[in-house]
Scaffold this motif. Structure first.
Motif, PDB file in Angstrom:
ATOM      1  N   ALA A 252       0.978  -1.183  -0.181  1.00 43.03           N
ATOM      2  CA  ALA A 252      -0.041   0.016   0.292  1.00 43.03           C
ATOM      3  C   ALA A 252       0.735   1.392   0.114  1.00 43.03           C
ATOM      4  CB  ALA A 252      -1.021   0.403   1.224  1.00 43.03           C
ATOM      5  N   ARG A 253       2.015   1.418   0.232  1.00 44.17           N
ATOM      6  CA  ARG A 253       2.961   2.446   0.967  1.00 44.17           C
ATOM      7  C   ARG A 253       3.383   2.523   0.068  1.00 44.17           C
ATOM      8  NH1 ARG A 253       3.696   2.836   7.764  1.00 44.17           N
ATOM      9  NH2 ARG A 253       1.662   2.796   8.226  1.00 44.17           N
ATOM     10  N   ALA A 254       4.020   0.802  -0.351  1.00 46.31           N
ATOM     11  CA  ALA A 254       5.796   1.449  -1.444  1.00 46.31           C
ATOM     12  C   ALA A 254       4.825   1.785  -2.527  1.00 46.31           C
ATOM     13  CB  ALA A 254       6.026   0.298  -1.617  1.00 46.31           C
ATOM     14  N   ARG A 255       3.446   1.251  -2.821  1.00 45.60           N
ATOM     15  CA  ARG A 255       2.655   1.832  -3.750  1.00 45.60           C
ATOM     16  C   ARG A 255       2.874   0.279  -5.489  1.00 45.60           C
ATOM     17  NH1 ARG A 255       0.800   4.348  -1.125  1.00 45.60           N
ATOM     18  NH2 ARG A 255      -0.264   6.686  -1.523  1.00 45.60           N
ATOM     19  N   GLN A 256       3.422  -0.449  -4.924  1.00 42.98           N
ATOM     20  CA  GLN A 256       4.362  -2.065  -5.619  1.00 42.98           C
ATOM     21  C   GLN A 256       3.172  -2.700  -5.235  1.00 42.98           C
ATOM     22  OE1 GLN A 256       6.785  -1.249  -7.731  1.00 42.98           O
ATOM     23  NE2 GLN A 256       6.967   1.284  -7.434  1.00 42.98           N
ATOM     24  N   PRO A 257       3.004  -3.708  -6.363  1.00 46.18           N
ATOM     25  CA  PRO A 257       3.097  -4.825  -6.461  1.00 46.18           C
ATOM     26  C   PRO A 257       3.476  -5.825  -6.106  1.00 46.18           C
ATOM     27  CG  PRO A 257       2.844  -4.812  -8.836  1.00 46.18           C
ATOM     28  CD  PRO A 257       3.856  -3.483  -8.173  1.00 46.18           C
ATOM     29  N   LEU A 284      -0.387 -16.215  -5.018  1.00 48.66           N
ATOM     30  CA  LEU A 284      -1.316 -14.973  -4.182  1.00 48.66           C
ATOM     31  C   LEU A 284      -0.088 -14.069  -4.853  1.00 48.66           C
ATOM     32  CD1 LEU A 284      -2.462 -13.554  -1.551  1.00 48.66           C
ATOM     33  CD2 LEU A 284      -0.209 -13.664  -0.006  1.00 48.66           C
ATOM     34  N   ALA A 285      -0.788 -12.866  -5.388  1.00 44.98           N
ATOM     35  CA  ALA A 285      -0.887 -11.146  -6.248  1.00 44.98           C
ATOM     36  C   ALA A 285      -1.652 -10.661  -4.812  1.00 44.98           C
ATOM     37  CB  ALA A 285      -0.465 -11.782  -7.245  1.00 44.98           C
ATOM     38  N   LEU A 286      -1.138  -9.385  -4.548  1.00 46.99           N
ATOM     39  CA  LEU A 286      -1.731  -7.605  -3.959  1.00 46.99           C
ATOM     40  C   LEU A 286      -0.929  -7.186  -4.988  1.00 46.99           C
ATOM     41  CD1 LEU A 286      -1.013 -10.288  -1.722  1.00 46.99           C
ATOM     42  CD2 LEU A 286      -2.006  -8.248  -0.421  1.00 46.99           C
ATOM     43  N   VAL A 287      -2.024  -6.473  -5.811  1.00 50.55           N
ATOM     44  CA  VAL A 287      -1.236  -4.978  -6.397  1.00 50.55           C
ATOM     45  C   VAL A 287      -2.702  -4.230  -5.887  1.00 50.55           C
ATOM     46  CG1 VAL A 287      -1.205  -4.455  -9.622  1.00 50.55           C
ATOM     47  CG2 VAL A 287      -1.648  -7.133  -8.942  1.00 50.55           C
ATOM     48  N   LEU A 289      -4.117  -0.209  -6.314  1.00 49.72           N
ATOM     49  CA  LEU A 289      -4.783   0.347  -7.051  1.00 49.72           C
ATOM     50  C   LEU A 289      -4.621   1.948  -6.969  1.00 49.72           C
ATOM     51  CD1 LEU A 289      -8.440  -1.049  -6.642  1.00 49.72           C
ATOM     52  CD2 LEU A 289      -6.439  -1.855  -8.427  1.00 49.72           C
ATOM     53  N   VAL A 290      -3.450   2.536  -8.046  1.00 50.10           N
ATOM     54  CA  VAL A 290      -3.609   4.135  -7.632  1.00 50.10           C
ATOM     55  C   VAL A 290      -3.830   4.630  -8.174  1.00 50.10           C
ATOM     56  CG1 VAL A 290      -1.281   5.896  -6.938  1.00 50.10           C
ATOM     57  CG2 VAL A 290      -1.028   2.824  -6.555  1.00 50.10           C
ATOM     58  N   LEU A 291      -4.368   6.270  -7.795  1.00 52.20           N
ATOM     59  CA  LEU A 291      -4.714   7.557  -9.116  1.00 52.20           C
ATOM     60  C   LEU A 291      -4.219   8.662  -7.837  1.00 52.20           C
ATOM     61  CD1 LEU A 291      -6.846   8.671 -11.291  1.00 52.20           C
ATOM     62  CD2 LEU A 291      -8.918   8.289  -9.087  1.00 52.20           C
ATOM     63  N   ASP A 292      -3.520   9.014  -9.086  1.00 50.92           N
ATOM     64  CA  ASP A 292      -3.035  10.144  -8.717  1.00 50.92           C
ATOM     65  C   ASP A 292      -2.091  10.250  -7.926  1.00 50.92           C
ATOM     66  OD1 ASP A 292      -4.136  11.907 -10.674  1.00 50.92           O
ATOM     67  OD2 ASP A 292      -5.641  12.384 -10.060  1.00 50.92           O
ATOM     68  N   ASP A 293      -1.383   8.927  -7.652  1.00 47.85           N
ATOM     69  CA  ASP A 293      -1.284   9.003  -6.098  1.00 47.85           C
ATOM     70  C   ASP A 293      -1.535   8.622  -4.652  1.00 47.85           C
ATOM     71  OD1 ASP A 293       2.043   8.366  -5.408  1.00 47.85           O
ATOM     72  OD2 ASP A 293       2.334  10.061  -4.573  1.00 47.85           O
ATOM     73  N   GLN A 294      -2.733   8.096  -5.296  1.00 46.41           N
ATOM     74  CA  GLN A 294      -3.067   8.375  -4.370  1.00 46.41           C
ATOM     75  C   GLN A 294      -3.811   6.962  -4.147  1.00 46.41           C
ATOM     76  OE1 GLN A 294      -3.969  10.632  -1.587  1.00 46.41           O
ATOM     77  NE2 GLN A 294      -2.094  12.013  -2.490  1.00 46.41           N
ATOM     78  N   LEU A 295      -3.653   6.159  -3.109  1.00 41.96           N
ATOM     79  CA  LEU A 295      -3.655   4.110  -2.862  1.00 41.96           C
ATOM     80  C   LEU A 295      -5.553   4.371  -2.700  1.00 41.96           C
ATOM     81  CD1 LEU A 295      -3.544   1.387  -2.917  1.00 41.96           C
ATOM     82  CD2 LEU A 295      -3.484   2.215  -0.184  1.00 41.96           C
ATOM     83  N   ILE A 296      -6.542   3.716  -3.671  1.00 42.46           N
ATOM     84  CA  ILE A 296      -7.921   3.847  -3.774  1.00 42.46           C
ATOM     85  C   ILE A 296      -8.021   2.376  -3.049  1.00 42.46           C
ATOM     86  CG2 ILE A 296      -7.877   5.960  -5.265  1.00 42.46           C
ATOM     87  CD1 ILE A 296      -8.435   4.085  -7.061  1.00 42.46           C
ATOM     88  N   GLY A 297      -7.608   1.376  -2.976  1.00 41.83           N
ATOM     89  CA  GLY A 297      -7.628   0.318  -2.318  1.00 41.83           C
ATOM     90  C   GLY A 297      -6.647  -1.085  -3.531  1.00 41.83           C
ATOM     91  N   VAL A 298      -6.970  -2.230  -2.972  1.00 41.59           N
ATOM     92  CA  VAL A 298      -5.710  -2.998  -3.545  1.00 41.59           C
ATOM     93  C   VAL A 298      -6.548  -4.626  -4.223  1.00 41.59           C
ATOM     94  CG1 VAL A 298      -3.892  -4.919  -2.505  1.00 41.59           C
ATOM     95  CG2 VAL A 298      -3.663  -2.502  -1.757  1.00 41.59           C
ATOM     96  N   VAL A 299      -6.316  -5.172  -4.892  1.00 44.67           N
ATOM     97  CA  VAL A 299      -6.551  -6.210  -5.610  1.00 44.67           C
ATOM     98  C   VAL A 299      -6.175  -7.356  -4.954  1.00 44.67           C
ATOM     99  CG1 VAL A 299      -6.570  -7.792  -7.910  1.00 44.67           C
ATOM    100  CG2 VAL A 299      -7.712  -5.422  -7.756  1.00 44.67           C
ATOM    101  N   VAL A 300      -6.487  -8.382  -4.516  1.00 44.33           N
ATOM    102  CA  VAL A 300      -6.080  -9.890  -4.431  1.00 44.33           C
ATOM    103  C   VAL A 300      -6.838 -10.887  -5.317  1.00 44.33           C
ATOM    104  CG1 VAL A 300      -5.354 -11.328  -1.822  1.00 44.33           C
ATOM    105  CG2 VAL A 300      -6.867  -8.908  -1.797  1.00 44.33           C
ATOM    106  N   ILE A 318      -1.029  -6.662 -13.535  1.00 42.68           N
ATOM    107  CA  ILE A 318      -1.132  -5.118 -13.324  1.00 42.68           C
ATOM    108  C   ILE A 318      -1.879  -4.558 -13.990  1.00 42.68           C
ATOM    109  CG2 ILE A 318       0.759  -2.922 -13.441  1.00 42.68           C
ATOM    110  CD1 ILE A 318       2.548  -5.033 -13.073  1.00 42.68           C
ATOM    111  N   THR A 319      -2.379  -4.880 -15.465  1.00 39.00           N
ATOM    112  CA  THR A 319      -3.352  -4.490 -15.938  1.00 39.00           C
ATOM    113  C   THR A 319      -5.534  -4.479 -16.001  1.00 39.00           C
ATOM    114  OG1 THR A 319      -1.820  -4.878 -18.131  1.00 39.00           O
ATOM    115  CG2 THR A 319      -4.458  -4.482 -18.429  1.00 39.00           C
ATOM    116  N   LEU A 320      -5.038  -5.558 -15.370  1.00 41.31           N
ATOM    117  CA  LEU A 320      -6.248  -6.058 -14.392  1.00 41.31           C
ATOM    118  C   LEU A 320      -7.191  -5.593 -13.741  1.00 41.31           C
ATOM    119  CD1 LEU A 320      -8.982  -7.286 -13.894  1.00 41.31           C
ATOM    120  CD2 LEU A 320      -7.482  -8.803 -12.290  1.00 41.31           C
ATOM    121  N   ALA A 321      -5.586  -5.084 -12.780  1.00 46.44           N
ATOM    122  CA  ALA A 321      -5.557  -3.644 -11.734  1.00 46.44           C
ATOM    123  C   ALA A 321      -6.037  -2.491 -11.857  1.00 46.44           C
ATOM    124  CB  ALA A 321      -4.467  -3.936 -10.865  1.00 46.44           C
TER     125      ALA A 321
END
Length: 586
Positions: A252-257, A284-287, A289-300, A318-321
């Protein structure tokens, strides 16, 4: 092409295996027959061995195994130089007398010509061997050269076929990936609610081979992620993640999957996940969701078993997210537009007046897949204790622009009705003139109906007799469906009278008033065409169904009648706005 790359191509084509090959065995038989030698070979030279897809006359066990590991094979020298090697007496030649071809295989003479891959790199030989010295004639060597050329053609054909197959496989894979990405785009482009996004995510995740695909959104305040529930679909995931959790922070903080082969790998990387990750969990994958450098969620994403995440798998996740993030943004925009539209519609559709002698009720249902606001409208103006004007109309279109034109047209008609004690036809004529003269130029349809209270002894419109405590009805239509009356005894009548030209075409057109009588308990129904129009059923049939519905609802309270009619008449995706206005004589 380098020798190493050439060998790799042979391996990829399945030609470097130590097994007999019918075509290459045929070349060996031709060599044996034409040159009259006991041993004939088609050899492919690998870095650590020689394989013989074509072989006749090799000593055991090499004939059976089709493979040798000679230190300095004569065919290796032919491949290295790319030129033929011809030796009449190997034992007499000090260069070759000590080689394993002589000492282990017992050969006394050798003639070999190189064979080449499609890039011209020597990869093997066609050779003839004799256990005794052999004087190779010019005809022998010419025959061997021709057979080597034919063998080269066969090898190149095999390699080209394998290359074409590989290209086709890549193309098919790319096509499937493209289709999957297009499907992703279509699924999420059609989503207009959060539940539809979650459903699209689950369906798209199954295309990646996942068993669970979940969505967690950032809660207000941004301190936690909350799982979006949908039919209890995520039994293995926590309902909330605190962003202060170090494990979540890495994503979430690093904005990295983050991608993990299985539950054990996830626990090694993130021990704090032990409350919900079991070592037996699959990939397992956690990707994020970032908009304008703001975290809006995570796809699991969760796979059933261990899953190795290659580059393509990561890119697809990443495309799915990204599709999910865009869909979330879009529905937020739609929600904002809906709030604006709802406010606009509420402002335009004012409350109906309380008329002592009438029960008034209305409803408005917007078309689906629009801004939830449109060109349909209704209104009622109480002129005095004994006179009320009802209006309903449909301005062309069902979007924000149509609503704006409708608001202006409705306001003008409302003002005309209040300021002029005029019959409906004159009100419509003045409205059409103002529409043109003030530059609005809106097009649409409308009905204006005036209800005048009649008392005992007052003459009816036909002059025959009294109307009791009923109402005298005057109405005019500008291209709009005619009013319908549900009589107190259950009869349904469509009032006679031909609608005139719609608004916005010719302001000078002649408009006519029509008259009718309403008795106590009678209900006047005005509606827009969205209530009865259908692409598959005729207008007349739909009007007949409306009459049937009215008869069935004769005992329905006036306040519920408009809404109940819409429920009966409109099914599935609503393609047009609907407005209904009912007036029942008390």
């Amino acid at each position: 092409m380098t020798a190493a790359a050439a060998v790799q191509a042979l391996v990829a084509a399945g030609l470097a295996r130590p097994v007999a090959d019918e075509s290459f065995d045929r070349f060996a038989r031709l060599v044996q027959r034409q040159l009259k030698v006991p041993t004939a070979l088609v050899t492919l030279v690998l870095p650590d061995a020689q394989v013989y897809p074509g072989a006749l006359g090799l000593p055991d066990p090499y004939q059976a195994t089709r493979r040798t590991t000679l230190a300095e094979p004569l065919c290796g020298e032919t491949v290295t130089t790319g030129r033929p090697l011809v030796v009449e007496d190997l034992r007499a030649d000090p260069r070759f007398a000590g080689r394993e071809t002589v000492t282990q295989l017992g050969m006394g003479s050798y003639a070999g010509f190189p064979i080449f891959d499609r890039h011209g790199t020597a990869v093997g030989t066609v050779c003839a061997l004799d256990r005794e010295p052999h004087a190779w004639s010019a005809t022998d060597l010419a025959t061997l050269a021709d057979l080597a050329a034919a063998c080269t053609a066969e090898l190149r054909l095999r390699l080209e076929r394998q290359r074409a197959h590989r290209i086709q496989k890549v193309a098919v894979h790319a096509t499937r990936r493209t289709r999957m990405l297009l499907d992703l785009t279509d699924r999420f482009a059609a989503a207009t609610t959060l539940d539809e996004i979650v459903d699209a995510l689950r369906a798209s995740g199954s295309g990646l081979g996942t068993v669970w695909a979940a969505l967690a959104l950032t809660e207000p305040g941004g301190s936690a992620l909350a799982l979006i529930e949908r039919d209890g679909a995520y039994p293995y995931l926590p309902r909330q993640w605190r962003l202060s959790d170090p494990a979540v922070a890495s994503v979430a903080r690093a904005r990295q999957p983050a991608f993990y082969r299985d539950g054990a790998a996830a626990l090694r990387a993130e021990p704090t996940w032990s409350d919900w990750v079991d070592p037996s969990l699959g990939g397992l994958a956690l990707v994020p969701l970032v908009l304008d450098d703001q975290l809006i969620g995570v796809v699991v994403l969760v796979w059933r078993g261990p899953h190795d995440h290659d580059d393509e798998n990561r890119r697809t996740a990443i495309t799915l997210a990204s599709c999910v993030a865009q869909a979330l943004v879009r529905i937020r925009v739609l929600e904002d537009r809906h709030r604006v539209a709802t406010t606009l519609q509420a402002a335009m559709l004012t409350d109906l007046p309380a008329v002592p002698y009438l029960e008034l009720a209305s409803t408005y249902a917007s078309a689906t897949r629009t801004d939830k606001v449109g060109g349909d409208w209704y209104d009622a103006v109480e002129l005095d204790p004994r006179s009320t004007v009802l209006m309903i109309g449909d301005v062309t279109g069902h979007d924000m622009q149509a609503a704006a034109r409708m608001g202006q047209l409705r306001a003008m008609l409302r003002t005309l009705a209040w300021c002029q004690d005029a019959p409906p036809a004159r009100l419509l004529r003045e409205l059409d003139r103002a529409n043109r003269g003030l530059g609005l130029t809106a097009s649409g349809t409308a009905v204006v109906a005036r209800l005048d209270r009649t008392g005992p002894g007052e003459p009816a419109t036909d002059g025959v007799g009294g109307a009791g405590d009923g109402c005298r009805l005057w109405w005019a239509s500008a291209g709009h469906p005619r009013p319908v009356v549900l009589r107190a005894d259950g009869r349904v009548e469509e009032l006679p009278g031909r609608p005139d030209l719609m608004l916005g075409v010719d302001p000078s057109t002649v408009r006519r008033d029509h008259a009718a009588e309403l008795s106590p308990g009678d209900t006047l129904l005005l509606y827009t065409d969205g209530l009865v129009e259908s692409r598959t059923v005729s207008f007349a049939e739909r009007v007949r169904r409306l009459h049937d519905a009215l008869r069935e609802l004769r005992g329905c309270p006036t306040a519920d009648l408009p809404h109940r009619l819409v429920e009966r008449m409109v099914h599935g995706e609503q393609r047009d706005d609907v407005a209904v206005l009912a007036a029942r004589v008390r």
